[in-house]
Design an enzyme around this catalytic site. Structure first.
Site, PDB file in Angstrom:
ATOM      1  CG  HIS A   1      -1.935  -0.997   1.324  1.00  0.00           C
ATOM      2  ND1 HIS A   1      -2.022  -1.953   2.310  1.00  0.00           N
ATOM      3  CD2 HIS A   1      -2.999  -1.207   0.506  1.00  0.00           C
ATOM      4  CE1 HIS A   1      -3.092  -2.712   2.098  1.00  0.00           C
ATOM      5  NE2 HIS A   1      -3.701  -2.290   1.013  1.00  0.00           N
TER       6      HIS A   1
ATOM      7  CB  CYS B   1      -2.732  -2.242   8.721  1.00  0.00           C
ATOM      8  SG  CYS B   1      -1.140  -2.254   8.057  1.00  0.00           S
TER       9      CYS B   1
HETATM   10  C1  CIR Z   1      -3.469  -7.974   3.105  1.00  0.00           C
HETATM   11  O1  CIR Z   1      -2.692  -8.464   2.276  1.00  0.00           O
HETATM   12  O2  CIR Z   1      -4.496  -7.382   2.768  1.00  0.00           O
HETATM   13  C2  CIR Z   1      -3.134  -8.106   4.578  1.00  0.00           C
HETATM   14  N1  CIR Z   1      -2.486  -9.353   4.816  1.00  0.00           N
HETATM   15  C3  CIR Z   1      -2.262  -6.966   5.028  1.00  0.00           C
HETATM   16  C4  CIR Z   1      -2.937  -5.638   4.971  1.00  0.00           C
HETATM   17  C5  CIR Z   1      -2.093  -4.546   5.495  1.00  0.00           C
HETATM   18  N2  CIR Z   1      -2.803  -3.326   5.533  1.00  0.00           N
HETATM   19  C6  CIR Z   1      -2.238  -2.130   5.410  1.00  0.00           C
HETATM   20  O3  CIR Z   1      -1.055  -2.013   5.107  1.00  0.00           O
HETATM   21  N3  CIR Z   1      -3.035  -1.072   5.516  1.00  0.00           N
END
Ligand code: CIR
Length: 256
Positions: A164, A251
């Protein structure tokens, strides 16, 4: 000033979530302990926590940040880019509605992950990524502009190593951004003071300014020293088990 944060501990099937990292499966008890420390840190920053129950139907549901974009004048429920994560928004929508927040939607074919959205005061950077598509970015920009925010798009599809936009940058307040080198040269950030994160400390770029503190992943000595030099009060947090699942500090909470 932030007053609240929504948090949601991982469920026992956390290891079944999405990841591109090759760091092995997370240790669940350690992930829970790190989550508890993270929550304590937010409380130390003065936030009241809204704690949702773990969600075994969605192994990535602990990464609540991706489900909404919450700003003082505009609240948006996202439409996450990964199919397996789309249902995560239901519990978040319900919780935010209970708090009395009016919510705008992102609709098909748009997708947005909150991790791609970096608020910098009155301006919002919207990352276009493998998760946030151009249609979603456009819809979000319209909601934000209607509320009086400036917006710009930052295409991160060619930037290695970040899932992201906020995996590679954070807003520190005071006109300052913390950035990995691959983003630091982007003209979108030219008018900000840019604090560089060296390549071997890239994970530390996902920091979070929460009121009078900056939360920083533990173990990134030079980034920590630089931020201290700039006068920030740091809270360093061990994020090892979330990193294995491609997640960073920001996150794990939705702050507003
Ligand atoms: C994903 O791949 O969606 C989750 N395992 C990790 C999300 C991390 N979120 C973020 O950086 N905002």
């Amino acid at each position: 000033m932030f007053r609240f944060a929504i948090v949601r501990p991982p469920s026992p099937n956390f290891a079944a979530g999405l990841t591109r990292e090759n760091l092995g499966p997370p240790d669940f008890p350690l992930a829970l302990a790190q989550h508890a420390q993270y929550c304590t840190a937010l409380e130390r920053c003065g936030l009241a926590l809204i704690r949702l129950d773990p969600d075994a139907r969605h192994p990535d549901a602990t990464f609540v940040e991706d489900t909404a974009v919450l700003l003082p004048r505009c609240n948006v429920i996202t439409r996450p880019g990964a199919d397996s994560r789309r249902g995560e928004i239901d519990a978040i929508r319900e919780s935010l509605a209970q708090q009395g927040l009016a919510l705008q939607p992102i609709v098909d074919p748009g997708t947005v992950d909150g991790g791609d959205i970096c608020e910098a005061g009155e301006h919002v950077f919207i990352g276009i990524s493998a998760r946030t598509n151009a249609a979603g970015a456009q819809q979000l920009a319209q909601h934000l502009q209607a509320a009086g925010y400036g917006t710009s798009f930052v295409d991160i599809r060619g930037v290695d190593g970040i899932l992201h936009l906020k995996s590679g940058m954070s807003w520190l307040g005071d006109g300052r951004l913390l950035l990995i080198d691959a983003l630091a040269q982007d003209p979108a950030f030219a008018s900000y003071e840019r604090v560089r994160v060296e390549s071997d400390e890239a994970y530390a770029a996902n920091a979070v300014r929460v009121n009078d503190h900056v939360l920083l992943a533990a173990g990134y000595r030079r980034t920590a020293a630089r931020l201290r030099e700039l006068g920030y009060a740091l809270i360093e947090l061990d994020m090892s088990e979330y990193r294995k699942m491609d997640g960073g500090l920001s996150c794990l909470s939705l702050r507003y």
